[in-house]
Scaffold this motif. Structure first.
Motif, mmCIF file in Angstrom:
data_model
loop_
_atom_site.group_PDB
_atom_site.id
_atom_site.type_symbol
_atom_site.label_atom_id
_atom_site.label_comp_id
_atom_site.label_asym_id
_atom_site.label_seq_id
_atom_site.Cartn_x
_atom_site.Cartn_y
_atom_site.Cartn_z
ATOM 1 N N ARG A 48 0.828 -1.209 0.000
ATOM 2 C CA ARG A 48 0.000 0.000 0.000
ATOM 3 C C ARG A 48 0.859 1.254 0.000
ATOM 4 O O ARG A 48 0.570 2.222 -0.666
ATOM 5 N N ARG A 49 1.941 1.202 0.761
ATOM 6 C CA ARG A 49 2.774 2.394 0.903
ATOM 7 C C ARG A 49 3.610 2.653 -0.345
ATOM 8 O O ARG A 49 3.853 3.792 -0.707
ATOM 9 N N TYR A 50 4.039 1.590 -1.017
ATOM 10 C CA TYR A 50 4.986 1.771 -2.116
ATOM 11 C C TYR A 50 4.478 1.196 -3.437
ATOM 12 O O TYR A 50 5.261 0.809 -4.296
ATOM 13 N N ALA A 51 3.163 1.155 -3.596
ATOM 14 C CA ALA A 51 2.587 0.532 -4.792
ATOM 15 C C ALA A 51 3.132 1.141 -6.078
ATOM 16 O O ALA A 51 3.352 0.431 -7.067
ATOM 17 N N ASP A 52 3.364 2.463 -6.078
ATOM 18 C CA ASP A 52 3.803 3.090 -7.325
ATOM 19 C C ASP A 52 5.221 2.678 -7.706
ATOM 20 O O ASP A 52 5.684 2.971 -8.790
ATOM 21 N N ARG A 53 5.912 1.995 -6.816
ATOM 22 C CA ARG A 53 7.273 1.536 -7.130
ATOM 23 C C ARG A 53 7.318 0.032 -7.412
ATOM 24 O O ARG A 53 8.393 -0.503 -7.722
ATOM 25 N N LEU A 54 6.194 -0.640 -7.258
ATOM 26 C CA LEU A 54 6.218 -2.106 -7.291
ATOM 27 C C LEU A 54 5.515 -2.705 -8.504
ATOM 28 O O LEU A 54 5.348 -3.918 -8.562
ATOM 29 N N GLY A 55 5.054 -1.887 -9.418
ATOM 30 C CA GLY A 55 4.497 -2.436 -10.640
ATOM 31 C C GLY A 55 2.981 -2.385 -10.687
ATOM 32 O O GLY A 55 2.303 -2.066 -9.710
ATOM 33 N N ALA A 56 2.452 -2.763 -11.862
ATOM 34 C CA ALA A 56 1.012 -2.639 -12.110
ATOM 35 C C ALA A 56 0.199 -3.571 -11.216
ATOM 36 O O ALA A 56 -0.885 -3.210 -10.751
ATOM 37 N N THR A 57 0.707 -4.774 -10.958
ATOM 38 C CA THR A 57 -0.043 -5.724 -10.135
ATOM 39 C C THR A 57 -0.211 -5.185 -8.718
ATOM 40 O O THR A 57 -1.276 -5.307 -8.105
ATOM 41 N N ALA A 58 0.846 -4.579 -8.198
ATOM 42 C CA ALA A 58 0.775 -4.013 -6.855
ATOM 43 C C ALA A 58 -0.232 -2.870 -6.810
ATOM 44 O O ALA A 58 -0.995 -2.734 -5.854
ATOM 45 N N GLU A 59 -0.242 -2.045 -7.846
ATOM 46 C CA GLU A 59 -1.191 -0.928 -7.871
ATOM 47 C C GLU A 59 -2.613 -1.452 -7.989
ATOM 48 O O GLU A 59 -3.533 -0.904 -7.386
ATOM 49 N N PHE A 60 -2.805 -2.512 -8.752
ATOM 50 C CA PHE A 60 -4.134 -3.114 -8.846
ATOM 51 C C PHE A 60 -4.542 -3.666 -7.491
ATOM 52 O O PHE A 60 -5.681 -3.504 -7.061
ATOM 53 N N TRP A 61 -3.620 -4.299 -6.795
ATOM 54 C CA TRP A 61 -3.917 -4.888 -5.488
ATOM 55 C C TRP A 61 -4.389 -3.821 -4.512
ATOM 56 O O TRP A 61 -5.359 -4.003 -3.786
ATOM 57 N N VAL A 62 -3.721 -2.662 -4.538
ATOM 58 C CA VAL A 62 -4.043 -1.603 -3.590
ATOM 59 C C VAL A 62 -5.422 -1.026 -3.876
ATOM 60 O O VAL A 62 -6.149 -0.624 -2.974
ATOM 61 N N GLN A 63 -5.803 -1.033 -5.158
ATOM 62 C CA GLN A 63 -7.071 -0.414 -5.525
ATOM 63 C C GLN A 63 -8.195 -1.427 -5.668
ATOM 64 O O GLN A 63 -9.249 -1.091 -6.196
ATOM 65 N N ARG A 64 -8.009 -2.628 -5.207
ATOM 66 C CA ARG A 64 -8.977 -3.685 -5.493
ATOM 67 C C ARG A 64 -10.341 -3.420 -4.880
ATOM 68 O O ARG A 64 -11.350 -3.916 -5.364
ATOM 69 N N GLU A 65 -10.386 -2.643 -3.810
ATOM 70 C CA GLU A 65 -11.679 -2.366 -3.185
ATOM 71 C C GLU A 65 -12.212 -1.001 -3.571
ATOM 72 O O GLU A 65 -13.257 -0.578 -3.107
ATOM 73 N N THR A 66 -11.475 -0.284 -4.419
ATOM 74 C CA THR A 66 -11.922 1.050 -4.821
ATOM 75 C C THR A 66 -13.017 0.909 -5.866
ATOM 76 O O THR A 66 -12.888 0.081 -6.770
ATOM 77 N N PRO A 67 -14.102 1.694 -5.766
ATOM 78 C CA PRO A 67 -15.130 1.630 -6.809
ATOM 79 C C PRO A 67 -14.531 1.902 -8.172
ATOM 80 O O PRO A 67 -13.584 2.671 -8.296
ATOM 81 N N ALA A 68 -15.102 1.298 -9.177
ATOM 82 C CA ALA A 68 -14.516 1.346 -10.514
ATOM 83 C C ALA A 68 -14.334 2.772 -11.009
ATOM 84 O O ALA A 68 -13.336 3.093 -11.651
ATOM 85 N N GLN A 69 -15.301 3.660 -10.646
ATOM 86 C CA GLN A 69 -15.192 5.000 -11.214
ATOM 87 C C GLN A 69 -14.100 5.809 -10.561
ATOM 88 O O GLN A 69 -13.687 6.820 -11.074
ATOM 89 N N GLN A 70 -13.613 5.367 -9.388
ATOM 90 C CA GLN A 70 -12.555 6.107 -8.718
ATOM 91 C C GLN A 70 -11.194 5.493 -8.948
ATOM 92 O O GLN A 70 -10.182 6.124 -8.715
ATOM 93 N N ALA A 71 -11.161 4.259 -9.399
ATOM 94 C CA ALA A 71 -9.877 3.565 -9.541
ATOM 95 C C ALA A 71 -9.102 4.160 -10.701
ATOM 96 O O ALA A 71 -9.650 4.472 -11.743
ATOM 97 N N ARG A 72 -7.818 4.316 -10.473
ATOM 98 C CA ARG A 72 -6.952 4.779 -11.551
ATOM 99 C C ARG A 72 -6.504 3.581 -12.362
ATOM 100 O O ARG A 72 -6.389 2.485 -11.839
ATOM 101 N N GLY A 73 -6.266 3.815 -13.625
ATOM 102 C CA GLY A 73 -5.778 2.727 -14.454
ATOM 103 C C GLY A 73 -4.378 2.316 -14.045
ATOM 104 O O GLY A 73 -3.602 3.137 -13.603
ATOM 105 N N TYR A 74 -4.062 1.031 -14.177
ATOM 106 C CA TYR A 74 -2.733 0.563 -13.803
ATOM 107 C C TYR A 74 -1.951 0.475 -15.089
ATOM 108 O O TYR A 74 -2.246 -0.328 -15.956
#
Lengths: 166, 470
Positions: B119-145
Motif C-alpha cells: 500500500r505504501r509503495y505501490a507506485d514503485r512495485l508495478g502494475a499488479t501491486a497498484e491493482f492490489w491496492v485499488q482492489r476495493e476502490t469503486p470502478a469510477q474512482q480507480a486509476r488505471g494501472y
C-alpha cells in the motif's frame, strides 16, 4: 500428510508419534517437506487417521510438485459423497484435485472446475484476502478440506508456483 | 423412500412441526411415533448433507493487469517477508526502491502478507501491486494501472505521478510550449498533489510564455499550488517586479559592518518576538518560500556567494539561504552555506517539506554531497533526520559522503558496546549505505548485539541479492 497405506497415495491425518513442534513454528513439518516412512491407519470404512510407525528419512524441503491424483474437483467431491455414504458422521474430508480455479461472486469465493461451473464449493470467508491472488490463475491443482459447508483451501500448485494457506 | 421423498415430503413436515400435516409418511419410518420422528430427522438431515452447494448464477470476470516486471526470485521471498516483518519504514523504502530500480515486483501470492508495504509503495512495485491496492476502490474512482517503458503525449496521463513528472521535465527541456499545453489540457482533472509536482517542472525552461497560464491559476484552491505559482511569477519578474514577501523579509534583515581591520558586510535575520524557538524553522520556511536567491541578492546589493559570507554569524539567515539554494538547486551556494551551518539538513528535516520529485538522480547526489558534512558535525544528529534524509535521497548516499559518515564520531559512538539502543538507526544507515561500502559497514556492525544489527544485516544481504538479479 500423504502416505501410501496400500497401493495408491492418499491423504492422512497423522494423530500420534508426530514430532513435537518447538519454538514459534506451528507444527513439526512445513508444507512441501518430504520424508519416507510407514504409516499405520486406524481401521475405518475410509481410513484417514494414522500413526507414524517409523520414519526412514528426515523431513527435507522439496520444490517438486505434490502427487494429487488424476481426478478433477468433481471427482474429488464424488469421493467425498461416497465416503459420506459409508460414514454418515463424517465431518471434514480432504479433497485433492486437478484443473480447478477460483471464482468470485460478490464477496464470496468459490472453488470450481476449470472446465465448467458444474460444481462451486464456497471457500471459507476468512480466506478471501489470502486467496485473492489465485483469481488471476486460470487453472491449478490443489488440496483442501471440505466440511460440508465451506472449503478451506490448503494448497494450490499453479504456474506461478506453490500457494500455501497460512 | 428415497432422498427426493425425504427432501420433498418429510422435510416440510419436520420444519412445520407436523401441525398442518398429519405426517402419515413420517409414521411409516418406525414402530412408533417417537422412533419414526427420530428416524425421519436423522434420514432427512443426512440427505441434506448430500445436497450439493448451489452454483451462483454468475461469476465476476477478473481483469488483472498485464505486468511486464519480473517476479522476485523464489529464494528471496521468504527472507523479504521476514525482513519486512516489524522492520522500519527506512528498510521497507530501501527494498521498494531496489524493486523499482531492478524492475522487479513482489510475488502475487505474497501481496496479502505484504499488504502494508505494498500500500505504501505501490507506485514503485508495478502494475499488479497498484491493482492490489485499488482492489476495493469503486470502478469510477480507480486509476488505471499502467506502466510503460516510454510515456508519450498520448498516454502520459495514465501513469503514476513519478514517471509523469520525469516525462514532463524532459519535455520542458526540449519543448517547453508543448509541455505547457499538455499540462493545461490535464490541469482540471489533476488532484492537488499532482498539480504541485507537475507545476514544479515549470522551473525548467521558465519563460514569459508561461506567464499567462500561471496568472490563470494564481487563485488555485490548493495553497501549495498558489505558493509555487507565486514563486514562478516572482522568478519571471526577476528583480524588477514587486515581491511583497521579499519586502517583508528585507524588513527583517538587518545589515551591519563587522571586522576590525577590514570592514565587511554582515547580515542578521531578526525574528518576530512572538516566534518561539521551536517555531523558528517553520517561520523562516514560510517567509522565504516565494523569495528567490536572485531577488534577495539584488535587494541586499551583493552576489549570492557574498550573501552567504555576510550571513556567516547568523544561523537563521544561513538556514533561510539554505532553503532557497536547495530549492533552486544552487549547489555551489549550498556548499558554502553548509560549511558554516553543517546542521542545515537537520533543521530542514523538522519541516514538512514536499517530496521533491524535481531532482533527478545526479542532482540528488550533488545535493547530498553538499548538504552532508560529517567532518563538521559536533552533536550527534537526531535519529529522525536520518530517516528524512533517506526519504529525500531515495537511495544510497554517494560513496564519499557515506565513507565520512562511517568514520564520523556521530556513527562510531553508536557502535560502542556500552551504547544501548534499538535497531532503527542501524537499519537506516544500512539503507543509506552504497553497495561499495556494505562490506565495511558489515565489519563495523559485527560486534553489536544480534537484536541491534539483525535487521540491518538482513537488509544488506537482501539488497545485494536483489541487485544481482539478472
Amino acid at each position: 500428510m500423504a502416505g501410501e497405506p496400500r497401493r495408491r497415495s492418499a491423504p492422512s491425518c497423522a494423530v500420534d508419534f508426530v514430532p513435537v513442534a518447538a519454538g514459534q513454528t506451528r507444527g513439526a513439518y512445513r508444507t512441501g517437506e518430504r520424508m519416507q516412512g510407514t504409516l499405520v491407519f486406524y481401521p475405518s470404512a475410509r481410513p484417514l487417521r494414522a500413526l507414524i510407525k517409523e520414519l526412514n528419512s528426515p523431513a527435507q524441503e522439496s520444490d517438486s510438485e505434490f502427487t494429487l491424483g488424476d481426478g478433477d474437483l468433481l471427482t474429488a467431491y464424488s469421493e467425498h459423497e461416497h465416503a459420506l455414504a459409508a460414514i454418515p458422521w463424517l465431518s471434514v474430508w480432504p479433497l485433492a484435485f486437478r484443473d480447478a480455479r477460483l471464482r468470485r461472486n460478490g464477496k464470496n469465493f468459490y472453488l470450481c472446475s476449470a472446465a465448467n461451473d458444474e460444481l462451486a464449493l464456497p471457500l471459507m470467508s476468512s480466506q478471501a484476502d489470502t486467496t485473492l491472488p489465485l483469481l488471476a490463475v486460470e487453472r491449478f491443482s490443489g488440496f483442501g478440506l471440505w466440511d460440508g459447508y465451506a472449503c478451506r483451501l490448503c494448497l494450490a500448485q499453479t504456474p506461478l508456483g506453490r500457494w500455501v494457506a497460512e | 423412500m428415497n432422498t427426493q421423498d425425504l427432501g420433498g415430503k418429510l422435510l416440510p413436515i419436520l420444519l412445520s412441526g407436523a401441525r398442518r400435516n398429519s405426517g402419515e409418511e413420517l409414521l411409516k419410518l418406525g414402530p412408533d411415533r417417537a422412533h419414526s420422528l427420530l428416524r425421519a430427522l436423522s434420514l432427512t438431515g443426512q440427505s441434506l448433507r448430500f445436497k450439493r452447494p448451489p452454483v451462483p448464477a454468475e461469476f465476476a470476470v477478473e481483469h488483472w493487469p498485464r505486468d511486464d516486471r519480473r517476479i522476485v526470485p523464489d529464494r528471496l521471498r521468504r527472507p523479504i517477508l521476514r525482513l519486512l516483518d516489524r522492520s522500519t519504514d527506512d528498510t521497507a523504502r530501501a527494498v521498494a526502491l531496489t524493486f523499482e530500480k531492478q524492475r522487479l515486483r513482489p510475488h502475487p501470492f505474497d501481496l496479502p502478507l505484504l499488504d502494508g508495504f505494498v500500500r505504501r509503495y505501490a507506485d514503485r512495485l508495478g502494475a499488479t501491486a497498484e491493482f492490489w491496492v485499488q482492489r476495493e476502490t469503486p470502478a469510477q474512482q480507480a486509476r488505471g494501472y499502467f506502466e510503460a517503458d516510454v510515456l508519450t503525449a498520448e498516454n502520459w496521463t495514465e501513469s503514476s505521478i513519478r514517471p509523469r513528472v520525469q516525462f514532463l521535465k524532459e519535455l520542458r527541456k526540449q519543448d517547453p510550449a508543448s509541455a505547457r499545453n499538455l499540462l493545461i489540457r490535464s490541469w482540471s482533472s489533476e488532484n492537488p498533489d499532482n498539480r504541485v509536482h507537475l507545476l514544479s517542472t515549470f522551473q525548467i525552461g521558465l519563460s514569459a510564455d508561461d506567464h499567462q497560464f500561471l496568472e490563470s491559476i494564481q487563485k488555485d484552491r490548493a495553497p501549495r499550488v498558489r505558493a509555487i505559482v507565486h514563486r514562478l511569477l516572482a522568478a519571471l519578474s526577476g528583480t524588477a517586479g514587486d515581491n511583497a514577501a521579499l519586502n517583508a523579509c528585507m524588513e527583517r534583515i538587518q545589515p551591519s559592518k563587522t571586522g576590525l581591520l577590514k570592514k565587511r558586510a554582515a547580515l542578521k535575520l531578526e525574528l518576530p518576538a512572538n516566534v518561539k524557538e521551536h517555531d523558528t524553522n517553520r517561520w523562516i520556511h514560510e517567509q522565504f518560500s516565494t523569495v528567490t536567491l536572485e531577488q534577495l541578492a539584488h535587494a541586499c546589493e551583493m552576489s549570492g556567494r557574498k550573501l552567504v559570507d555576510a550571513a556567516q554569524k547568523d544561523d537563521n539567515l544561513l538556514f533561510a539561504l539554505a532553503l532557497i539554494a536547495s530549492r533552486e538547486k544552487r549547489f555551489d551556494v549550498l556548499d558554502a552555506i553548509t560549511e558554516e551551518l553543517p546542521d542545515a539538513w537537520g533543521r530542514m528535516s523538522e519541516l514538512n517539506l514536499e517530496d521533491d520529485l524535481q531532482r533527478d538522480h545526479d542532482e540528488t547526489t550533488a545535493w547530498a554531497a553538499v548538504m552532508l558534512k560529517p567532518r563538521k558535525w559536533i552533536p550527534a544528529s537526531p535519529f529522525p533526520a536520518w530517516s528524512w534524509l533517506h526519504h529525500q535521497v531515495e537511495g544510497p548516499l554517494p560513496v564519499g559522503v557515506m565513507r565520512e559518515i562511517l568514520a564520523s564520531k556521530a556513527w562510531t559512538e553508536q557502535l560502542e558496546p556500552e551504547t544501548k539502543g534499538g535497531s532503527e538507526l542501524v537499519q537506516v544507515i544500512c539503507a543509506l549505505c552504497p553497495p561499495e561500502l556494505r562490506a565495511s559497514i558489515r565489519a563495523q556492525l559485527a560486534p553489536l548485539e544480534t537484536d541491534r544489527k539483525d535487521k540491518g544485516w538482513m537488509l544488506l544481504e537482501i539488497l545485494d541479492e536483489l541487485e544481482s538479479v539478472q
